[in-house]
Design a protein around this motif. Structure first.
Motif, PDB file in Angstrom:
ATOM      1  N   ALA A  10       0.834  -1.207   0.000  1.00 58.05           N
ATOM      2  CA  ALA A  10       0.000   0.000   0.000  1.00 58.05           C
ATOM      3  C   ALA A  10       0.870   1.259   0.000  1.00 58.05           C
ATOM      4  O   ALA A  10       0.577   2.234  -0.701  1.00 58.05           O
ATOM      5  N   THR A  55       1.072   4.029  -3.218  1.00 61.09           N
ATOM      6  CA  THR A  55       0.640   5.413  -3.047  1.00 61.09           C
ATOM      7  C   THR A  55       1.802   6.404  -3.107  1.00 61.09           C
ATOM      8  O   THR A  55       1.598   7.607  -2.968  1.00 61.09           O
ATOM      9  N   HIS A  96       4.254   6.660  -0.977  1.00 61.23           N
ATOM     10  CA  HIS A  96       4.798   7.025   0.332  1.00 61.23           C
ATOM     11  C   HIS A  96       6.222   6.490   0.524  1.00 61.23           C
ATOM     12  O   HIS A  96       6.991   7.024   1.315  1.00 61.23           O
TER      13      HIS A  96
END
Length: 261
Positions: A120, A124, A126
């Protein structure tokens, strides 16, 4: 360190990640803190999903197996009696994950949850996987010379693919012929290297393993696998005996491949 000739019988190069392709600082200061800081939020957001429930089930089973260890945090079953109980179960999972990470555990249950959380984070933007600058050009050269290149890391195969798929060098997964994690066996046991050789269809002495950890190097050597220990910034120091015993490189560019026939 100079040039290290690769033995003529080597057909495949097996790479560790942390401290070999990737700075230890990235793993210790980016990846692991991300898990610690975000695990509760992740569990709350994904709790009802089947994948998250499988991850929690594995962690619960691992906690049962660890029941005799000091400090272990058991994970109770949910009885479906409301929000307060759910928070208590989630907190137990969080505490168990923090406990395992504090001991640098390499359990499949922990690695699986971490892999899903990192997926995840990478998707995204990050997190981006850090790669030493000599790695990609060297691997391209090895592949042009006919070498197969594999990864063997204690991080799950999924976590490996995320790191290389969302790296500072872009998506470089095409550079690897396969990935192995501790499902094939622990990196400090010689049998793991025999299993890897069997899996890729060669003899153990057709493999050169690059790692920064002498215990892993020793296990690979016991299986008759060729080994070089990688010296990178931030890696643990070697003893004088280890420095004199092992072949050492500080960059992948130091490997000299025999001319392909």
């Amino acid at each position: 360190m100079g040039v290290l000739p690769v033995p003529a019988e080597v057909r495949a190069i097996l790479l560790d990640i942390e401290g070999t392709t990737t700075p230890i600082a990235f793993v210790q200061e980016t990846l692991f803190p991300y898990i610690k800081d975000n695990v509760k939020e992740y569990l709350r957001a994904h709790w009802e999903e089947e994948e998250c429930q499988r991850d929690v089930g594995l962690l619960r089973k691992q906690a049962q197996e660890d029941s005799s260890l000091d400090g272990v945090v058991p994970i109770p079953l949910e009885s479906g009696s409301g929000e307060e109980e759910l928070e208590r179960v989630i907190q137990a999972v969080v505490d168990n994950v923090h406990w395992q990470m504090s001991l640098d555990r390499k359990t499949t249950a922990l690695k699986q949850l971490q892999g899903h959380m990192w997926r995840a984070a990478y998707a995204t933007g990050h997190v981006k996987g850090e790669i030493f600058e000599d790695v990609v050009p060297a691997i391209r050269k090895w592949r042009e010379a006919g070498m197969k290149v594999y990864i063997y890391s204690s991080g799950s195969v999924e976590a490996q693919k995320l790191l290389f798929g969302y790296s500072t060098e872009g998506d470089i997964l095409e550079l690897f012929d396969g990935h192995f994690d501790t499902k094939i066996g622990p990196k400090v046991e010689s049998e793991s290297y025999r299993r890897i050789a069997a899996s890729i269809g060669c003899a153990t002495n057709n493999i050169l393993f690059l790692t920064d950890v002498p215990r892993e190097a020793n296990a690979a050597e016991e299986a008759d696998t060729h080994v070089a220990v990688v010296i990178r910034p931030g890696n643990a120091g070697l003893t004088d005996d280890e420095k004199s015993y092992y072949s050492l490189i500080s960059s992948f560019t130091e490997l000299f491949l025999p001319s392909s026939t």
